[in-house]
Write a protein that holds these residues in place. Structure first.
Motif, mmCIF file in Angstrom:
data_model
loop_
_atom_site.group_PDB
_atom_site.id
_atom_site.type_symbol
_atom_site.label_atom_id
_atom_site.label_comp_id
_atom_site.label_asym_id
_atom_site.label_seq_id
_atom_site.Cartn_x
_atom_site.Cartn_y
_atom_site.Cartn_z
ATOM 1 N N ALA A 31 65.823 -5.064 -30.796
ATOM 2 C CA ALA A 31 64.626 -4.169 -30.298
ATOM 3 C C ALA A 31 64.922 -2.682 -31.215
ATOM 4 C CB ALA A 31 65.812 -3.326 -28.885
ATOM 5 N N SER A 33 63.531 1.128 -30.075
ATOM 6 C CA SER A 33 63.308 2.025 -29.492
ATOM 7 C C SER A 33 62.594 3.501 -29.194
ATOM 8 C CB SER A 33 64.122 2.452 -28.001
ATOM 9 O OG SER A 33 65.473 3.209 -28.719
ATOM 10 N N ILE A 50 60.068 1.146 -25.356
ATOM 11 C CA ILE A 50 61.743 0.354 -25.768
ATOM 12 C C ILE A 50 61.214 -0.985 -26.020
ATOM 13 C CG2 ILE A 50 63.457 -1.195 -24.736
ATOM 14 C CD1 ILE A 50 64.524 1.190 -23.483
ATOM 15 N N VAL A 52 62.040 -5.525 -26.578
ATOM 16 C CA VAL A 52 62.982 -5.833 -27.128
ATOM 17 C C VAL A 52 61.481 -7.201 -27.682
ATOM 18 C CG1 VAL A 52 64.120 -7.999 -26.352
ATOM 19 C CG2 VAL A 52 63.503 -5.257 -24.804
ATOM 20 N N LYS A 53 62.633 -7.859 -28.627
ATOM 21 C CA LYS A 53 61.661 -9.101 -29.310
ATOM 22 C C LYS A 53 61.906 -10.081 -27.492
ATOM 23 C CE LYS A 53 62.779 -10.492 -33.674
ATOM 24 N NZ LYS A 53 63.358 -10.845 -34.617
ATOM 25 N N ARG A 57 64.396 -11.520 -24.202
ATOM 26 C CA ARG A 57 63.840 -10.874 -23.171
ATOM 27 C C ARG A 57 64.720 -11.385 -22.085
ATOM 28 N NH1 ARG A 57 57.693 -10.000 -24.345
ATOM 29 N NH2 ARG A 57 57.947 -8.186 -26.063
ATOM 30 N N ALA A 62 67.714 -4.742 -23.009
ATOM 31 C CA ALA A 62 67.262 -3.093 -22.783
ATOM 32 C C ALA A 62 67.708 -2.412 -21.506
ATOM 33 C CB ALA A 62 65.310 -3.185 -21.926
#
Length: 122
Positions: A31, A33, A50, A52-53, A57, A62
């Motif tokens: 990730a 941010s 944020i 996230v790949k 997820r 997160a």
């Protein structure tokens, strides 16, 4: 990212005095941010984004990032972390709610309505 390349997405944050962070688990990038520690609008910390790949997820990444940032801000004497999402982006507001944010108010900016959310840090 609605049709934007990663570079174009990141460029949207140019001019803001914030910090990009790269997050890894077991040596793998999972990730990134962006946050500001003191926004011009209210001198409070704000979460910018944020990312996230996709394959990472729904695994709590997160939430862990949010907890880490919240702990840092709390140590610096802050009492809340803010975020804003376009009003019609229900998935985003649901995601932030899952991460401990509460609906605070709405604001208009450049013809678009944003939901302002706050995460208490106490």
């Amino acid at each position: 990212m609605q049709g934007l390349s990663t570079e174009e997405y990141i460029e949207q944050y140019d001019g803001l005095s914030g910090e990009w962070r790269v997050w890894e688990t077991t040596g793998r990038l999972v990730a990134i941010s962006f946050h500001v520690e003191s926004a011009p609008s209210n001198q409070k910390p704000w979460l910018g984004t944020i990312l996230v790949k996709a394959e990472e997820r729904r695994q709590g990444i997160a939430s862990a990032i949010m907890n880490h940032l919240s702990d840092e801000f709390k140590l610096n004497g802050q009492k809340a972390l803010f975020a804003a999402v376009p009003f019609d982006e229900y998935e985003w507001s649901n995601f932030l709610t899952d991460c401990g944010f509460e609906q605070f108010k709405t604001e208009e900016n450049k013809g678009e309505t944003y939901l302002i959310m706050v995460r208490p840090l106490e």
